[in-house]
Enzyme design. Sequence first.
Site, PDB file in Angstrom:
ATOM      1  N   LYS A 124       6.351   3.432  -8.536  1.00  0.00           N
ATOM      2  CA  LYS A 124       5.483   2.055  -8.746  1.00  0.00           C
ATOM      3  C   LYS A 124       5.654   1.593 -10.336  1.00  0.00           C
ATOM      4  O   LYS A 124       5.486   0.451 -10.799  1.00  0.00           O
ATOM      5  CB  LYS A 124       4.104   2.568  -8.465  1.00  0.00           C
ATOM      6  CG  LYS A 124       4.142   3.038  -6.980  1.00  0.00           C
ATOM      7  CD  LYS A 124       4.090   1.880  -6.023  1.00  0.00           C
ATOM      8  CE  LYS A 124       3.959   2.606  -4.510  1.00  0.00           C
ATOM      9  NZ  LYS A 124       3.958   1.527  -3.552  1.00  0.00           N
TER      10      LYS A 124
HETATM   11  C1  LIG Z   1       5.669   7.946  -3.340  1.00  0.00           C
HETATM   12  C2  LIG Z   1       6.033   6.726  -2.267  1.00  0.00           C
HETATM   13  N1  LIG Z   1       7.089   6.579  -1.578  1.00  0.00           N
HETATM   14  C3  LIG Z   1       7.282   5.677  -0.699  1.00  0.00           C
HETATM   15  C4  LIG Z   1       6.338   4.594  -0.598  1.00  0.00           C
HETATM   16  C5  LIG Z   1       6.508   3.446   0.226  1.00  0.00           C
HETATM   17  O1  LIG Z   1       6.748   2.319  -0.432  1.00  0.00           O
HETATM   18  P1  LIG Z   1       6.488   0.712   0.198  1.00  0.00           P
HETATM   19  O2  LIG Z   1       5.157   0.831   0.564  1.00  0.00           O
HETATM   20  O3  LIG Z   1       6.981   0.141  -0.835  1.00  0.00           O
HETATM   21  O4  LIG Z   1       7.344   0.737   1.418  1.00  0.00           O
HETATM   22  C6  LIG Z   1       4.961   4.621  -1.443  1.00  0.00           C
HETATM   23  C7  LIG Z   1       4.233   3.670  -1.193  1.00  0.00           C
HETATM   24  O5  LIG Z   1       3.622   3.188  -0.397  1.00  0.00           O
HETATM   25  C8  LIG Z   1       5.035   5.705  -2.350  1.00  0.00           C
HETATM   26  O6  LIG Z   1       3.885   5.903  -3.011  1.00  0.00           O
HETATM   27  N1  LIG Z   2       2.092   3.685  -1.492  1.00  0.00           N
HETATM   28  C1  LIG Z   2       1.382   2.905  -2.039  1.00  0.00           C
HETATM   29  C2  LIG Z   2       0.580   1.868  -1.150  1.00  0.00           C
HETATM   30  C3  LIG Z   2       0.542   0.439  -1.615  1.00  0.00           C
HETATM   31  O1  LIG Z   2       1.637  -0.362  -1.726  1.00  0.00           O
HETATM   32  P1  LIG Z   2       1.971  -1.429  -2.558  1.00  0.00           P
HETATM   33  O2  LIG Z   2       3.393  -1.202  -2.956  1.00  0.00           O
HETATM   34  O3  LIG Z   2       1.705  -2.522  -1.974  1.00  0.00           O
HETATM   35  O4  LIG Z   2       1.219  -1.521  -3.880  1.00  0.00           O
HETATM   36  C4  LIG Z   2       0.473   3.506  -3.206  1.00  0.00           C
HETATM   37  O5  LIG Z   2       0.844   4.690  -3.438  1.00  0.00           O
HETATM   38  O6  LIG Z   2      -0.715   3.158  -3.445  1.00  0.00           O
END
Ligand SMILES: Cc1ncc(COP(=O)(O)O)c(C=O)c1O
Ligand SMILES: N[C@@H](CCOP(=O)(O)O)C(=O)O
Length: 480
Positions: free
Chosen positions: A119
């Site tokens: 993120k």
């Molecule tokens: C460590 C981690 N891996 C994978 C994901 C999945 O990513 P996305 O939600 O963008 O599909 C998330 C959050 O959702 C995450 O925090």
């Molecule tokens: N895995 C995310 C969930 C939120 O997803 P986002 O990519 O829409 O911000 C988290 O760890 O908070």
Amino acid sequence: MRYVSTRDSSGGPGRPFCDILLEGLAPDGGLYLPEHYPQVDGDTLARWRSLVRADGYAALAFEVLSLFIDDIPAGDLRGICERAYAPHKFLDPAVAPVSQLSDGLWLLHLSNGPSAAFKDMAMQLLGELFEYELERRDTTITILGATSGDTGSAAEYALMGKPRVRVFMLSPQGRMTPFQQAQMFSIDDPSITNIAVDGVFDDCQDIVKEINADAGFKARHRIGAVNSINWARLMAQVVYYFAAWLQIADDDRPLSFAVPSGNFGNIAAGHVAKSMGLPIHRLILATNENNVLDEFFTTGVYRIRGSAETHETSSPSMDISKASNFERYVADLVGRDGARVADLFGRQLREEGRFDLSELRAFRDQLETHGFVTGSSTHADRLGQIRRTYSEDGVIIDPHTADAVQVARSMQVCGTVVALETALPVKFSGTITEALGIEVPRPAVFDGIEDLPRHVVEVACSATAVREMIETAPGGAVSE
Ligand SMILES: Cc1ncc(COP(=O)(O)O)c(C=O)c1O
Ligand SMILES: N[C@@H](CCOP(=O)(O)O)C(=O)O
């Protein structure tokens, strides 16, 4: 570049980037998309390959983002990228380096930033963009976000200390790991409020959307978003697909990417990169036991699930059963037909909890056009891949990365495959210790965070309760 809501059928003019950056969610409840995906040709890719080698990730980010942003002067945007991706902020100065495992699978390392999850790759940019635009407009913003464990700390690390920003971050009470909780709740900043909601991540996300739909409240408090419902998040994530390809492919050959998926943000960025012309063969979508997305690509039926049906798993950040960004992909599938998207997401999902696109030609052709293949993984699979990767290569992967590695390794995808590494294992040490019987190495910067005082308030699962908190917190409503 102009942006339109996925639910817009007016055919009216789109909005400029900086407007939608601050707005987050569109007023009609849809998500913003660029009117078209800019195209990148082979000569540009060749030029970018030399550029990223000579000048690094920030220079590449500037090139890619310039295709999407035309309302920030180039010199300013370059500065924003240089600050967001300053090598000293990342554990590896390459920012998003790649490495290869002995079975040939590549890893794209995305969790070297300040909060140890992918993120940061977008959130560091958002922090800079918000600061720039809020100063330019001489205004403030109230960020209302939802997290299952990683978005929250990445956002708070990126926005902490920024005088024009307040943050209210909702998280599902008791569902994050002790490390994730400590990371967020140890932040002691009067402009940041951590709110533990009695519910699952999807409940938090629903509250965010409900409050955003209240136009008066949104305007009064200048509510903005840092979740991947904000286009800027996705746009920033597009960059690292280019970075990976430029590092690995020394000719025009396509690569496949295996992406652990929950809210469909990370892999939606891959879809955008592919749509721009980046040579991508397959987008391998990996879910944990919460497999709504795998189910959709297998059957054509998208069926969201309630909290009772959302499993608590050992890749907890993906315990998601309503994938926000999926709406962006469906908008592309239905040819950007805003009325259709509004009906699917604004009516059918609300009334019936599902929709069926199995008869849609574009869905049946999606393997050819979009290249999605999918699978899901279990706790046992995760432990198995963590053990295998450690014993074969001495590399510890986190459980979410393990989901991607599991699905990638179980599929016969030809050519080179890159799995996206999305978090450092220290965030999920319980599962790593269960798999390997060892303590997880911890970057010194996180020493002792569990011992710090916690700053979090608990609330019922209700938008009203959250609204009240925003209303009564310091730095409240803005008067025009
Ligand atoms: C460590 C981690 N891996 C994978 C994901 C999945 O990513 P996305 O939600 O963008 O599909 C998330 C959050 O959702 C995450 O925090
Ligand atoms: N895995 C995310 C969930 C939120 O997803 P986002 O990519 O829409 O911000 C988290 O760890 O908070």
